[in-house]
Motif scaffolding. Structure first.
Motif, PDB file in Angstrom:
ATOM      1  N   LEU A 100       0.836  -1.202   0.000  1.00  0.00           N
ATOM      2  CA  LEU A 100       0.000   0.000   0.000  1.00  0.00           C
ATOM      3  C   LEU A 100       0.873   1.256   0.000  1.00  0.00           C
ATOM      4  CD1 LEU A 100      -3.038   0.929   0.502  1.00  0.00           C
ATOM      5  CD2 LEU A 100      -2.369   1.168   2.883  1.00  0.00           C
ATOM      6  N   LEU A 101       1.943   1.227   0.815  1.00  0.00           N
ATOM      7  CA  LEU A 101       2.819   2.397   0.876  1.00  0.00           C
ATOM      8  C   LEU A 101       3.648   2.537  -0.388  1.00  0.00           C
ATOM      9  CD1 LEU A 101       3.989   2.487   4.564  1.00  0.00           C
ATOM     10  CD2 LEU A 101       2.274   3.876   3.427  1.00  0.00           C
ATOM     11  N   GLY A 102       3.920   1.413  -1.051  1.00  0.00           N
ATOM     12  CA  GLY A 102       4.588   1.501  -2.345  1.00  0.00           C
ATOM     13  C   GLY A 102       3.763   2.347  -3.303  1.00  0.00           C
ATOM     14  N   GLY A 103       2.448   2.301  -3.135  1.00  0.00           N
ATOM     15  CA  GLY A 103       1.555   3.093  -3.977  1.00  0.00           C
ATOM     16  C   GLY A 103       1.158   4.412  -3.346  1.00  0.00           C
ATOM     17  N   TYR A 104       1.930   4.850  -2.344  1.00  0.00           N
ATOM     18  CA  TYR A 104       1.566   6.053  -1.572  1.00  0.00           C
ATOM     19  C   TYR A 104       1.236   7.256  -2.443  1.00  0.00           C
ATOM     20  CZ  TYR A 104       2.076   9.832   1.867  1.00  0.00           C
ATOM     21  OH  TYR A 104       1.862  10.922   2.657  1.00  0.00           O
ATOM     22  N   LEU A 105       2.022   7.458  -3.489  1.00  0.00           N
ATOM     23  CA  LEU A 105       1.802   8.658  -4.304  1.00  0.00           C
ATOM     24  C   LEU A 105       0.490   8.590  -5.091  1.00  0.00           C
ATOM     25  CD1 LEU A 105       5.429   9.310  -5.557  1.00  0.00           C
ATOM     26  CD2 LEU A 105       4.086  10.727  -4.008  1.00  0.00           C
ATOM     27  N   ARG A 108      -4.809   8.511  -3.581  1.00  0.00           N
ATOM     28  CA  ARG A 108      -6.170   9.003  -3.807  1.00  0.00           C
ATOM     29  C   ARG A 108      -6.956   8.073  -4.727  1.00  0.00           C
ATOM     30  NH1 ARG A 108      -5.168  12.355  -0.329  1.00  0.00           N
ATOM     31  NH2 ARG A 108      -3.787  14.132  -0.599  1.00  0.00           N
ATOM     32  N   ASP A 109      -6.225   7.256  -5.480  1.00  0.00           N
ATOM     33  CA  ASP A 109      -6.893   6.359  -6.424  1.00  0.00           C
ATOM     34  C   ASP A 109      -6.822   4.925  -5.886  1.00  0.00           C
ATOM     35  OD1 ASP A 109      -7.957   5.035  -8.551  1.00  0.00           O
ATOM     36  OD2 ASP A 109      -6.648   5.932 -10.064  1.00  0.00           O
ATOM     37  N   ARG A 110      -7.702   4.634  -4.925  1.00  0.00           N
ATOM     38  CA  ARG A 110      -7.649   3.337  -4.255  1.00  0.00           C
ATOM     39  C   ARG A 110      -7.780   2.167  -5.210  1.00  0.00           C
ATOM     40  NH1 ARG A 110      -9.663   2.894   1.165  1.00  0.00           N
ATOM     41  NH2 ARG A 110      -9.298   4.831   2.273  1.00  0.00           N
ATOM     42  N   ALA A 111      -8.658   2.311  -6.195  1.00  0.00           N
ATOM     43  CA  ALA A 111      -8.912   1.204  -7.118  1.00  0.00           C
ATOM     44  C   ALA A 111      -7.639   0.876  -7.895  1.00  0.00           C
ATOM     45  CB  ALA A 111     -10.047   1.566  -8.064  1.00  0.00           C
ATOM     46  N   ALA A 112      -6.929   1.927  -8.333  1.00  0.00           N
ATOM     47  CA  ALA A 112      -5.710   1.696  -9.109  1.00  0.00           C
ATOM     48  C   ALA A 112      -4.661   1.011  -8.241  1.00  0.00           C
ATOM     49  CB  ALA A 112      -5.177   3.026  -9.638  1.00  0.00           C
ATOM     50  N   MET A 153       4.955  -0.828  -7.361  1.00  0.00           N
ATOM     51  CA  MET A 153       3.576  -0.354  -7.196  1.00  0.00           C
ATOM     52  C   MET A 153       3.280   0.901  -8.010  1.00  0.00           C
ATOM     53  SD  MET A 153       1.614  -2.328  -5.382  1.00  0.00           S
ATOM     54  CE  MET A 153       0.267  -1.244  -4.900  1.00  0.00           C
ATOM     55  N   LEU A 154       4.302   1.725  -8.219  1.00  0.00           N
ATOM     56  CA  LEU A 154       4.078   2.975  -8.959  1.00  0.00           C
ATOM     57  C   LEU A 154       4.411   2.825 -10.439  1.00  0.00           C
ATOM     58  CD1 LEU A 154       5.549   5.635  -6.503  1.00  0.00           C
ATOM     59  CD2 LEU A 154       3.157   5.243  -7.020  1.00  0.00           C
ATOM     60  N   ARG A 155       4.685   1.598 -10.893  1.00  0.00           N
ATOM     61  CA  ARG A 155       5.109   1.358 -12.286  1.00  0.00           C
ATOM     62  C   ARG A 155       6.241   2.310 -12.665  1.00  0.00           C
ATOM     63  NH1 ARG A 155       1.018  -1.344 -14.912  1.00  0.00           N
ATOM     64  NH2 ARG A 155      -1.017  -1.205 -13.912  1.00  0.00           N
ATOM     65  N   PRO A 156       7.383   2.193 -12.006  1.00  0.00           N
ATOM     66  CA  PRO A 156       8.480   3.121 -12.316  1.00  0.00           C
ATOM     67  C   PRO A 156       8.970   2.902 -13.742  1.00  0.00           C
ATOM     68  CG  PRO A 156       9.272   1.305 -10.972  1.00  0.00           C
ATOM     69  CD  PRO A 156       7.780   1.160 -11.041  1.00  0.00           C
ATOM     70  N   ARG A 157       9.540   3.940 -14.331  1.00  0.00           N
ATOM     71  CA  ARG A 157      10.149   3.773 -15.659  1.00  0.00           C
ATOM     72  C   ARG A 157      11.496   3.096 -15.516  1.00  0.00           C
ATOM     73  NH1 ARG A 157      10.016   9.087 -19.262  1.00  0.00           N
ATOM     74  NH2 ARG A 157      10.814   7.616 -20.808  1.00  0.00           N
ATOM     75  N   LEU A 158      12.177   3.399 -14.390  1.00  0.00           N
ATOM     76  CA  LEU A 158      13.462   2.757 -14.132  1.00  0.00           C
ATOM     77  C   LEU A 158      13.455   2.221 -12.700  1.00  0.00           C
ATOM     78  CD1 LEU A 158      16.967   3.929 -15.149  1.00  0.00           C
ATOM     79  CD2 LEU A 158      16.591   3.162 -12.838  1.00  0.00           C
TER      80      LEU A 158
ATOM     81  N   VAL B 166      -4.338   5.924  12.592  1.00  0.00           N
ATOM     82  CA  VAL B 166      -2.995   5.362  12.459  1.00  0.00           C
ATOM     83  C   VAL B 166      -3.015   3.975  11.800  1.00  0.00           C
ATOM     84  CG1 VAL B 166      -1.080   4.436  13.809  1.00  0.00           C
ATOM     85  CG2 VAL B 166      -1.931   6.717  14.271  1.00  0.00           C
ATOM     86  N   THR B 167      -4.074   3.202  12.064  1.00  0.00           N
ATOM     87  CA  THR B 167      -4.068   1.837  11.538  1.00  0.00           C
ATOM     88  C   THR B 167      -4.850   1.687  10.234  1.00  0.00           C
ATOM     89  OG1 THR B 167      -5.965   1.250  12.900  1.00  0.00           O
ATOM     90  CG2 THR B 167      -3.779   0.750  13.784  1.00  0.00           C
ATOM     91  N   ARG B 168      -5.815   2.566   9.978  1.00  0.00           N
ATOM     92  CA  ARG B 168      -6.689   2.328   8.834  1.00  0.00           C
ATOM     93  C   ARG B 168      -6.493   3.267   7.660  1.00  0.00           C
ATOM     94  NH1 ARG B 168     -10.782  -0.935  11.146  1.00  0.00           N
ATOM     95  NH2 ARG B 168      -9.468  -2.374  12.276  1.00  0.00           N
ATOM     96  N   THR B 169      -5.753   4.346   7.847  1.00  0.00           N
ATOM     97  CA  THR B 169      -5.594   5.254   6.713  1.00  0.00           C
ATOM     98  C   THR B 169      -4.187   5.122   6.134  1.00  0.00           C
ATOM     99  OG1 THR B 169      -4.712   7.114   7.964  1.00  0.00           O
ATOM    100  CG2 THR B 169      -7.112   6.922   7.872  1.00  0.00           C
ATOM    101  N   VAL B 170      -4.048   5.522   4.886  1.00  0.00           N
ATOM    102  CA  VAL B 170      -2.738   5.437   4.235  1.00  0.00           C
ATOM    103  C   VAL B 170      -1.769   6.387   4.934  1.00  0.00           C
ATOM    104  CG1 VAL B 170      -1.486   5.630   2.071  1.00  0.00           C
ATOM    105  CG2 VAL B 170      -3.845   4.863   2.050  1.00  0.00           C
TER     106      VAL B 170
END
Lengths: 245, 299
Positions: A100-105, A108-112, A153-158, B166-170
């Motif tokens: 999930l954190l890999g996709g941090y950036l 906002r787009d949870r589905a993606a 997760m972010l589909r990096p180019r490199l 802390v546990t449920r949000t990004v």
């Protein structure tokens, strides 16, 4: 055109000059290896390129843009992923939370993010089996897969990988390197740092050899594998005495 | 027996405030490895902000619940902004410096806030409006006021909210990740400075809410109130294992109970001797806290 161009990079490690003018390039779609023994400056090179460490001078250009002074989080956003030395997964977070954190950036787009996570699970089925397990309890190989999956997760180019097979059993190391090949086939350019020159030269298209903070050799991987100096220094002439465990 | 129950009720009430303050110490320590000495003063300023709101609204007597909630919200928000602002000005520039630098900055901030309020209030005690002066849920041998009940429920709600965040949000997950490994967090695209400010905001917000609650409960506040309460809450954070949020909450309540029982059965003069004796004992015997979770420290 190069995707990544590094020119005359200088950086310190503590009080010591670790990089004294490193230059190299990575073209789109390549796998490029950065070889060298311990302390040659491989990790410092990656850390400086991805903004974890400040360059004293020199220039890093990524996708045609000067990123030398950008902070790490903005370089990631520009499409340069970094799997650091020692994997550095978040030990108390679960497999799913790490991804999930890999996709941090893209939070906002949870589905993606969820869709991308499913793709990463498909690539590493072992991770899919234990999404709720704390990452600190995974085996070394699984942690490495998680670290790679997290960076994908972010589909990096490199994707820059720092010693991805370090400390892994030979079979597991093979699996990780197969994954690297697969990642390139899916269109991601790869920059890989390794001490294990044997396997890496078989995987890479081109390679650079780093010694005490300078590039001393470079060329197509197949040629370097036959180069006497490389054989003497890194290949030991005999695959059985491979430096990697 | 009824004494015991009464001390228990009072201890839980005080413990709820202490837990709220202790959480801020714990969260902030988690992300920047700083014992924020100014945290007790942030709590004090929250009490004054709430005081300002209540006197402006003219809330007295009865169960002026809307006024109380407004005061808590205003106090919390004001300190949240203050905490993040102080962090931006005094701590962020030192993020890459040796930790001692930040610690000294925190002591400076603490003194500046305390002395500033001292000047502005002419070093006088202020009487809090009796907005909570309501009826009693239980009367007789054991007294529980509606006000007490409301404060405890509010504290529990805030803690539950923090836990969910802390546990449920990004963003909350990113905070936990930042506490574990700053460089790895940066490589996920996390803007560390912004997240540190968000942590200061959240931690200070809880302290500010606790400040208003303290004022409502004890009905007297002053510029120096943050010092001792801050140290007690810090003790709770150490007891709970600094960086460990559930442990910190539990330990906050424990310290509240210790305070209440020691005042009831021994003497309130001995309260701090007992609490800080406990701090020393924990540091000597179980430096990772009573609940045993080791805080991950990276070189």
């Amino acid at each position: 055109m190069s995707l990544l161009r590094v020119e005359g990079l200088r950086a310190r490690y503590g009080q010591v000059e670790a990089l004294s003018g490193v230059s190299f390039e990575v073209a789109e779609g390549e796998i490029v290896a950065l070889l060298g023994s311990n302390g040659a400056g491989k990790t410092t090179t990656l850390r400086t390129v991805t903004g974890l460490q400040r360059a004293r001078s020199g220039r890093v250009e990524f996708a045609g843009r000067d990123v030398t002074r950008l902070p790490a989080h903005r370089i990631v956003a520009a499409g340069l992923g970094h799997v650091p030395e020692g994997r550095r997964v978040f030990p108390a977070l679960t497999v799913a939370e790490n991804l999930l954190l890999g996709g941090y950036l893209r939070r906002r787009d949870r589905a993606a993010v969820a869709a991308r996570r499913a793709e990463v699970y498909a690539m590493f089925p072992q991770l899919a089996e234990r999404p709720g397990q704390p990452a600190g309890l995974l085996s070394g190989g699984e942690q490495q897969m998680l670290a790679i999956g997290r960076a994908l997760m972010l589909r990096p180019r490199l994707l820059a990988l720092d010693e991805p097979t370090m400390g892994l059993a030979p079979q597991t190391a093979q699996r990780v390197l197969r994954a690297v090949r697969e990642i390139r086939e899916q269109g991601t350019t790869v920059l890989i740092v390794e001490q294990n020159a044997h396997q890496t030269l078989r995987l890479a298209d081109r390679a650079y050899v780093l010694e005490t903070g300078r590039i001393v050799l470079s060329g197509p991987a197949s040629e370097l594998a036959e180069d006497d100096r490389v054989k003497a220094a890194y290949l030991g002439g005999d695959p059985a005495v491979d430096p990697a465990p | 027996m009824s004494d015991f129950v009464q001390y228990l009720v009072n201890g839980l009430t005080i413990g709820a405030f202490l837990a709220l303050i202790a959480l801020g110490y714990s969260m902030i320590y988690g992300v920047v490895r700083l014992i924020n000495f100014a945290h007790g003063d942030v709590f004090m300023i929250g009490a004054f902000a709430g005081f300002g709101v209540l006197t402006t609204l003219g809330a007295t007597g009865g169960m002026a619940l809307p006024a109380v909630l407004a005061a808590v919200a205003a106090g919390a928000l004001a300190t949240g902004v203050l905490g993040a602002g102080v962090a931006r000005a005094a701590y962020l520039p030192l993020l890459a410096s040796p930790r001692l630098a930040m610690l000294i900055a925190a002591i400076g901030v603490s003194l500046a806030l305390e002395e500033g309020v001292k000047v502005l209030t002419h070093a006088r005690f202020k009487s809090y409006p009796n907005a909570l002066d309501g009826g009693q849920v239980m009367s007789g041998a054991v007294r529980v006021t509606y006000g007490q009940l409301a404060l405890v429920l509010l504290a529990v709600a805030l803690m539950a909210g923090l836990w969910l965040f802390v546990t449920r949000t990004v963003t909350g997950t990113a905070m936990r990740a930042l506490a574990m490994d700053r460089d790895a967090a940066r490589l996920q695209g996390i803007d560390v400075e912004r997240l540190v400010l968000a942590t200061f905001f959240a931690g200070s917000l809880l302290a500010g809410a606790a400040g208003v609650m303290y004022g409502l409960y004890y009905t007297q506040i002053s510029f120096g109130m943050g010092f001792l309460i801050g140290l007690r809450a810090f003790t709770a954070a150490v007891l709970g294992g600094i960086g460990n949020l559930p442990g910190t909450m539990a330990a906050g309540v424990c310290i509240g109970l210790v305070q209440s029982f020691s005042a009831g059965y021994v003497s309130s003069r001995w309260t701090d001797v007992i609490i800080f004796g406990l701090l020393i004992a924990v540091l000597a015997l179980r430096p990772t806290g009573l609940f045993g979770e080791r805080v991950v420290e990276r070189a």
